[in-house]
Write a protein that holds these residues in place. Structure first.
Motif, PDB file in Angstrom:
ATOM      1  N   GLU A  78      72.105 -20.007 -24.835  1.00 30.06           N
ATOM      2  CA  GLU A  78      71.414 -19.615 -23.618  1.00 30.06           C
ATOM      3  C   GLU A  78      71.466 -20.773 -22.633  1.00 30.06           C
ATOM      4  O   GLU A  78      71.631 -21.927 -23.020  1.00 30.06           O
ATOM      5  CB  GLU A  78      69.963 -19.193 -23.897  1.00 30.06           C
ATOM      6  CG  GLU A  78      69.054 -20.278 -24.414  1.00 30.06           C
ATOM      7  CD  GLU A  78      67.632 -19.776 -24.608  1.00 30.06           C
ATOM      8  OE1 GLU A  78      67.451 -18.578 -24.896  1.00 30.06           O
ATOM      9  OE2 GLU A  78      66.707 -20.599 -24.477  1.00 30.06           O
ATOM     10  N   TRP A  79      71.315 -20.452 -21.364  1.00 27.39           N
ATOM     11  CA  TRP A  79      71.451 -21.464 -20.320  1.00 27.39           C
ATOM     12  C   TRP A  79      70.760 -20.965 -19.049  1.00 27.39           C
ATOM     13  O   TRP A  79      70.459 -19.779 -18.900  1.00 27.39           O
ATOM     14  CB  TRP A  79      72.930 -21.743 -20.042  1.00 27.39           C
ATOM     15  CG  TRP A  79      73.664 -20.554 -19.506  1.00 27.39           C
ATOM     16  CD1 TRP A  79      73.901 -20.224 -18.205  1.00 27.39           C
ATOM     17  CD2 TRP A  79      74.242 -19.484 -20.284  1.00 27.39           C
ATOM     18  NE1 TRP A  79      74.585 -19.041 -18.105  1.00 27.39           N
ATOM     19  CE2 TRP A  79      74.812 -18.575 -19.367  1.00 27.39           C
ATOM     20  CE3 TRP A  79      74.344 -19.229 -21.658  1.00 27.39           C
ATOM     21  CZ2 TRP A  79      75.453 -17.410 -19.790  1.00 27.39           C
ATOM     22  CZ3 TRP A  79      74.990 -18.060 -22.065  1.00 27.39           C
ATOM     23  CH2 TRP A  79      75.540 -17.170 -21.142  1.00 27.39           C
ATOM     24  N   GLU A 108      70.058 -16.988 -18.976  1.00 26.28           N
ATOM     25  CA  GLU A 108      71.073 -16.067 -19.481  1.00 26.28           C
ATOM     26  C   GLU A 108      71.400 -16.428 -20.930  1.00 26.28           C
ATOM     27  O   GLU A 108      71.085 -17.527 -21.388  1.00 26.28           O
ATOM     28  CB  GLU A 108      72.335 -16.138 -18.626  1.00 26.28           C
ATOM     29  CG  GLU A 108      72.107 -15.727 -17.174  1.00 26.28           C
ATOM     30  CD  GLU A 108      73.374 -15.805 -16.348  1.00 26.28           C
ATOM     31  OE1 GLU A 108      73.640 -14.854 -15.590  1.00 26.28           O
ATOM     32  OE2 GLU A 108      74.098 -16.816 -16.448  1.00 26.28           O
ATOM     33  N   HIS A 109      72.035 -15.502 -21.627  1.00 27.74           N
ATOM     34  CA  HIS A 109      72.370 -15.764 -23.022  1.00 27.74           C
ATOM     35  C   HIS A 109      73.632 -15.013 -23.427  1.00 27.74           C
ATOM     36  O   HIS A 109      74.064 -14.079 -22.728  1.00 27.74           O
ATOM     37  CB  HIS A 109      71.212 -15.373 -23.941  1.00 27.74           C
ATOM     38  CG  HIS A 109      70.976 -13.895 -24.001  1.00 27.74           C
ATOM     39  ND1 HIS A 109      70.227 -13.213 -23.066  1.00 27.74           N
ATOM     40  CD2 HIS A 109      71.407 -12.958 -24.888  1.00 27.74           C
ATOM     41  CE1 HIS A 109      70.195 -11.933 -23.361  1.00 27.74           C
ATOM     42  NE2 HIS A 109      70.906 -11.741 -24.456  1.00 27.74           N
ATOM     43  N   ALA A 122      80.589 -15.881 -23.080  1.00 23.15           N
ATOM     44  CA  ALA A 122      79.533 -15.986 -22.078  1.00 23.15           C
ATOM     45  C   ALA A 122      80.109 -15.788 -20.682  1.00 23.15           C
ATOM     46  O   ALA A 122      81.199 -16.262 -20.372  1.00 23.15           O
ATOM     47  CB  ALA A 122      78.845 -17.347 -22.174  1.00 23.15           C
ATOM     48  N   GLU A 159      75.536 -13.605 -27.213  1.00 18.42           N
ATOM     49  CA  GLU A 159      75.390 -13.425 -28.658  1.00 18.42           C
ATOM     50  C   GLU A 159      76.737 -13.589 -29.370  1.00 18.42           C
ATOM     51  O   GLU A 159      77.801 -13.415 -28.772  1.00 18.42           O
ATOM     52  CB  GLU A 159      74.819 -12.033 -28.955  1.00 18.42           C
ATOM     53  CG  GLU A 159      73.453 -11.772 -28.337  1.00 18.42           C
ATOM     54  CD  GLU A 159      72.396 -12.745 -28.830  1.00 18.42           C
ATOM     55  OE1 GLU A 159      72.475 -13.170 -30.007  1.00 18.42           O
ATOM     56  OE2 GLU A 159      71.501 -13.088 -28.037  1.00 18.42           O
ATOM     57  N   GLY A 210      74.730 -18.190 -31.107  1.00 16.31           N
ATOM     58  CA  GLY A 210      74.342 -17.693 -29.798  1.00 16.31           C
ATOM     59  C   GLY A 210      73.894 -18.848 -28.920  1.00 16.31           C
ATOM     60  O   GLY A 210      73.451 -19.880 -29.419  1.00 16.31           O
TER      61      GLY A 210
END
Length: 279
Positions: free
Chosen positions: A41-42, A82-83, A265, A85, A39
Motif C-alpha cells: 500500500e502507498w 492505494e493498495h 500496482a 494484492e 501485498g
C-alpha cells in the motif's frame, strides 16, 4: 510410419507476446522480501490536482476594500491510500516415473511457467482490478476503436495528467493500426499512442474481455481500459516439492509444481471503453 518408430525431439520453443504486461510499459521489479509479496500500500501520487492561482488583489475586476463574502482560498487535497494484492501463478507437470526423471519434469514445468506466466498475470489483473474498478467512458454503447481510445485518453488526462497505460486485448490489437493510433517507440521498444501513453497488448486480456462488473463483452465488441503507470513486483519462481516427495507411490506418477507471486500496482484512475471489432 508407425508411431513407435518416431524419433523423440525437443519441444517447440515459444516466447510471450512482446507488448504484454511484463514488457516495457511496466516497471518490473524482482523482489525477495516476502512482505512486499503479501501485498503493498502507498499514498497516491498524482491523483490530487495542481491548480493555478490568481490573486484577487491583482485582478482588475476585484472588488473594493469592503469585499462581500469569504475571501478566496487555495484548495488542499488529502492523498488517498492505494493498495495492490498478490497474484499467484503456477504451472504443474505430471508424468509417469517411467517416462520422465525429476529433472525433466522440473525443467518442463519451469519452461511452461516462463512461457505462460505473463498471460496468467494479465488475466488476473484484468479480472481483479480493471473489470472491477473501471468507470465507463462510452455510456451510449460500443464505438469505433479510435473514438474509444480518445475517450480513454481524455479520462486519463483529466483524472491523472501524466503518462498512463492503455490495456488492449490481443484480439483487438490489429485495429489499432487501421488509423495509426499507436506507433513503436524505437528508444524503448514499447507501443505509444500519439498522446504518449504506453500500450499493453495482452493475451490474458483477450481471454477475459469483460467489462466493468466482469460482464462478458457483447459479440463483436471488446473492452479497453486505461490506468496510471504500472509497477509490478515479482517474486522468485519456486519449485515444489523436492525430488522424493514428487512421486505418488500409489499411482507411480510424478508431479512437479512451479509457482511465482506477482503484485501488480497502478494508480489513480481506471477508465473503460467498449469498442466495435470492425474497422
Amino acid at each position: 510410419m508407425a508411431q513407435g518408430l518416431r524419433k523423440y525431439v525437443e519441444a517447440i520453443p515459444g516466447r510471450p507476446l512482446p507488448y504484454g504486461i511484463l514488457g516495457g510499459c511496466a516497471d518490473v521489479r524482482d523482489v525477495d522480501d516476502v512482505h512486499e509479496l503479501l501485498g503493498v500500500e502507498w499514498l497516491a501520487l498524482g491523483c490530487c490536482p495542481v491548480r493555478d492561482w490568481v490573486d484577487p488583489c491583482l485582478n482588475d475586476e476585484s472588488p473594493g476594500e469592503e469585499s462581500p463574502g469569504a475571501p478566496a482560498q487555495k484548495e488542499f487535497c488529502r492523498p488517498s491510500v492505494e493498495h495492490a494484492e498478490p497474484i499467484n501463478v503456477y504451472a504443474g507437470a505430471e508424468c509417469s516415473t517411467m517416462g520422465w526423471t525429476y529433472e525433466e519434469a522440473r525443467q518442463h514445468a519451469e519452461a511452461t511457467l516462463a512461457l505462460g506466466e505473463q498471460q496468467a498475470v494479465e488475466a488476473a489483473f484484468w479480472r481483479d482490478r480493471l473489470a472491477t474498478e473501471g468507470q465507463v467512458v462510452t455510456p451510449a454503447g460500443p464505438v469505433n476503436i479510435a473514438a474509444g481510445l480518445a475517450a480513454l485518453e481524455g479520462c486519463l488526462a483529466e483524472q491523472y495528467g501524466g503518462v498512463g497505460t492503455i490495456h488492449v486485448p490481443a484480439g483487438a490489437a490489429a485495429l489499432l493500426g487501421c488509423c495509426n493510433l499507436v506507433r513503436e517507440d524505437p528508444a524503448t521498444g514499447t507501443l505509444r499512442t500519439l498522446a504518449g501513453n504506453c500500450v499493453v497488448i495482452g493475451a490474458g486480456y483477450s481471454a477475459m474481455n469483460t467489462g466493468p462488473g466482469n460482464l462478458l463483452a457483447d459479440p463483436g465488441t471488446a473492452w479497453l481500459y486505461a490506468t496510471g503507470p504500472l509497477v509490478i513486483r515479482r517474486g522468485p519462481a519456486e519449485t515444489i516439492p523436492d525430488r522424493n516427495a514428487s512421486v505418488n507411490t500409489r499411482t507411480n506418477d510424478r508431479r512437479v509444481l512451479v509457482e511465482r507471486t506477482y503484485v501488480v500496482a497502478t494508480t489513480c484512475v481506471t477508465c473503460a471503453a467498449e469498442v466495435e471489432l470492425c474497422p
